[in-house]
Design a protein around this motif. Structure first.
Motif, short mmCIF file in Angstrom:
data_model
loop_
_atom_site.label_atom_id
_atom_site.label_comp_id
_atom_site.label_asym_id
_atom_site.label_seq_id
_atom_site.Cartn_x
_atom_site.Cartn_y
_atom_site.Cartn_z
N ASP B 47 0.82 -20.42 9.69
CA ASP B 47 1.05 -19.93 11.05
C ASP B 47 -0.23 -19.82 11.86
N ARG B 75 9.89 -28.36 7.37
CA ARG B 75 9.87 -27.80 8.73
C ARG B 75 8.67 -28.36 9.51
N PHE B 76 7.53 -28.40 8.86
CA PHE B 76 6.33 -28.96 9.50
C PHE B 76 6.55 -30.41 9.89
N THR B 78 9.26 -32.10 10.56
CA THR B 78 10.24 -32.41 11.61
C THR B 78 10.01 -31.61 12.90
N ASP B 79 9.05 -30.71 12.89
CA ASP B 79 8.76 -29.91 14.09
C ASP B 79 7.87 -30.73 15.02
N ARG B 80 8.45 -31.26 16.09
CA ARG B 80 7.70 -32.13 17.00
C ARG B 80 6.61 -31.39 17.76
N LYS B 81 6.61 -30.06 17.68
CA LYS B 81 5.55 -29.32 18.34
C LYS B 81 4.25 -29.35 17.52
N GLN B 82 4.38 -29.67 16.24
CA GLN B 82 3.18 -29.78 15.41
C GLN B 82 2.44 -31.07 15.77
N ARG B 87 2.32 -33.36 10.88
CA ARG B 87 3.63 -33.90 10.52
C ARG B 87 3.48 -35.01 9.46
N GLU B 107 15.81 -34.56 5.54
CA GLU B 107 14.69 -34.28 6.46
C GLU B 107 13.80 -35.50 6.63
N ASP B 114 10.62 -40.12 14.19
CA ASP B 114 9.45 -39.51 14.84
C ASP B 114 8.77 -40.51 15.79
#
Lengths: 368, 268
Positions: B47, B75-76, B78-82, B87, B107, B114
């Protein structure tokens, strides 16, 4: 030295009047190129033996794209051979009383010394870490400051002081601005950028040397035109008395470059090292400033510009701020290797592109 | 100017000890330190506001081999904010968790969409490594490769020159080809792989050959049949590796002798 001798003989002994041939810049530029080439061929093998004996070898650095281990142990610091050939050929064939030549020899010694120190530290420490980056920049900027003083100070400049600060662009007849003392910033940028860009491109056998001597050839032609009262008038350039002598110096770079390629062609028997790349870049940058063709390098040295731009964008913008790659790998030649092209194919294609860029930049002589 | 920029960035890094700490942890891990007891420490870095720290934490989590990290890594990934590197490294790290295949594979398939090519390539390579023959995955991978549906796959040769690829990046295409070899269950894959042996990139052709040989036993194709299929294979490519005869001889002789020589010490 030979220029002075032949000039004396031609002027004082009537029967030796044919020696006026040696006073012509074109003839001396050709002789300088041939001399530098032959010196490279002659002294290449002993210099390679000497470097091997002293264990000044390249350290393999894994880029993740090529089998670098195969080249591990190839002697580096081949720039010594380039500098030796350029130095001797220029001393023999240049007019040593010419101010432009003095400045070029200054660049030769400054950047040669800096590159030698960098290579020595790498070899001494047996690592890729040579001269610290900020020292390298400080030394490049240091030369830029000296060149600015020599070029812009009214009592020291080899050109008309008003002309010295004018900003000229390729394909334009007239200057676009007079930068005054701010011109020194352009000089600092030109020297640092060109020197580093050649350094970055020096990553594959023969990659840096061919564009370097092609650019030297382009600048030789420009220097000759700008230093010739008739040709400069014909091509609508401002006449710079004495600058034609730069063409002889460029001839030495051209010949030394071809001579070095003899040994540096794939698979290389020797690498140029930082002593070669930094000094070639430094000398080309100085030439660009002296004949006021700084922006021509963007075209003539398009390969170097692309290589440097790829590194700047990837390393200093994309990775730290965007957190991803824009190019597969940088400098740009590693991108092509990553795409599955052999080193020789990448290098030869870069040579072809360099030659095209050189031709386009020569068009800037006429298209104005 | 570069040096100045770099100095500013490194000064920021120096002020933030967390990056140093996590990298030290990573080095210690590589030296053999077990970090199973340090899971909570690693999770704290997940975090972290700096992406470089999160990126290293992801690598540490992968290297730890602890399956407890699998959901977080998914989670990392697929999280496009990362950031793209985070990723990508999450996709690579998931290779360590073959045991959690059932949770990870959906996943990974999601990550194939992506926008960053390195994430897609690494996700596909992870699928190639951990997946087993699966008809649903096979169909999905073929759809990722081509714009056409598997039902009209037999018409592909005629459309092939028209660039029917959905995946335009050669690196991802090669990785997807390898993944397809791992999940193959039907003759549709055989045909697709055969088509891919004609790709303009040799890396894709190479991956297709490997996948054909990998999937042949599952598809019931004999080696003789495979050689028949591949008889017109283009085995030229613009790449080759230098071979110095003297080095080859040296390595061969060295291999027969356990003696470390002075020349070795000098070279390395």
């Amino acid at each position: 030295m030979l220029y002075t001798l032949f000039d004396y003989l031609y002027s004082h002994i009537h029967s030796l009047s044919f020696m006026r041939l040696f006073t012509y810049i074109t003839f001396r530029a050709i002789l300088a190129a041939i001399t530098a080439f032959l010196l490279s061929l002659l002294f290449g093998p002993p210099i390679i033996r000497m470097l091997k004996k002293r264990r000044i070898k390249d350290i393999a650095w894994n880029y993740g794209v090529v089998d670098v281990q195969a080249k591990d142990g190839t002697p580096t610091m081949g720039g010594l051979l380039i500098l030796f050939s350029i130095g001797v050929a220029s001393l023999l064939w240049c007019d040593l009383s010419n101010r432009f030549v003095h400045i070029l020899f200054g660049a030769f010694v400054w950047f040669g010394g800096m590159g030698a120190l960098d290579d020595y530290l790498k070899s001494h420490r047996n690592s890729k870490e040579g001269l610290k980056e900020h020292y390298k920049y400080a030394l490049q900027l240091g030369f830029g400051v000296i060149l600015s003083i020599l070029y812009l100070h009214p009592s020291l400049t080899p050109v008309d002081p008003n002309f010295a600060t004018e900003l000229h662009l390729p394909f334009l007849k007239t200057p676009i601005a007079n930068l005054g003392m701010y011109y020194s910033l352009l000089i600092l940028f030109t020297i640092t950028a060109i020197s580093n860009s050649v350094n970055l491109a020096d990553g594959l056998d023969g990659l840096a040397i061919v564009p370097s001597f092609l650019i030297a050839g382009v600048y030789a032609i420009f220097a000759y035109v700008i230093g010739n009262i008739l040709l400069s008038s014909h091509f609508l350039f401002r006449y710079l008395p004495g600058s034609g002598e730069i063409a002889v110096f460029c001839g030495s770079i051209f010949g030394a470059g071809i001579g070095f390629l003899w040994f540096n062609a794939y698979p290389a028997l020797i690498f140029m090292g930082d002593i070669g790349s930094l000094s070639l870049g430094g000398m080309l940058g100085t030439i660009a400033v002296l004949i006021k063709q700084e922006f021509l390098f963007i075209i003539a040295g398009g390969i170097f510009v692309a290589e440097a731009a790829s590194v700047l964008i990837q390393k200093y913008i994309y990775i730290p701020f965007v957190g991803r790659r824009l190019f597969y790998r940088t400098p740009l030649h590693h991108t092509f290797q990553h795409r599955g092209y052999a080193e020789t194919k990448v290098v030869i294609r870069f040579w072809i592109v360099s030659a095209i860029f050189a031709l386009i930049s020569l068009a800037a002589l006429k298209i104005r | 100017m570069n040096a100045l920029l770099r100095r500013i960035l490194s000064r920021n890094a120096a002020h933030n000890r967390d990056l140093y700490d996590i990298e030290k942890l990573h080095r210690d891990l590589k030296k053999g330190l077990s970090i199973h007891d340090l899971e909570s420490t690693i999770r704290r870095y997940f975090d972290h506001p700096r992406w470089e720290v999160r990126n290293t934490a992801v690598k540490v989590a992968g290297d730890s081999g602890s399956a407890a990290f699998a959901p977080a890594l998914c989670r990392f990934m697929t999280d496009r904010k990362q950031k793209g590197f985070v990723r990508r490294n999450a996709a690579t790290a998931l290779r360590s968790f073959r045991g959690s295949r059932a949770e990870i594979l959906p996943e990974l398939m999601n990550a194939l969409g992506d926008s960053y090519w390195e994430v897609r390539a690494q996700a596909a390579l992870t699928i190639a490594e951990i997946a087993e023959p699966d008809a649903a995955l096979e169909g999905e991978l073929i759809r990722r490769l081509f714009r056409t549906s598997p039902s009209i796959i037999h018409h592909l040769p005629y459309f092939f020159p028209l660039r029917v690829y959905r995946e335009r990046d050669f690196e991802v295409r090669a990785a997807l080809t390898r993944a397809l070899g791992a999940v193959a269950t039907s003759s549709a894959t055989l045909h697709v792989l055969e088509l891919l042996t004609g790709d303009s990139y040799w890396q894709v052709r190479e991956a297709a050959i490997e996948s054909l040989f990998r999937s042949a036993p599952v598809l019931g194709v004999s080696t003789m049949d495979l050689l028949q299929i591949l008889q017109d294979l283009d085995l030229t490519c613009p790449d080759f590796r230098p071979k110095f005869p003297i080095r080859e001889t040296w390595n061969r002789l060295k291999g027969t002798s356990a003696i470390t020589t002075d020349a070795d010490n000098r070279t390395h």
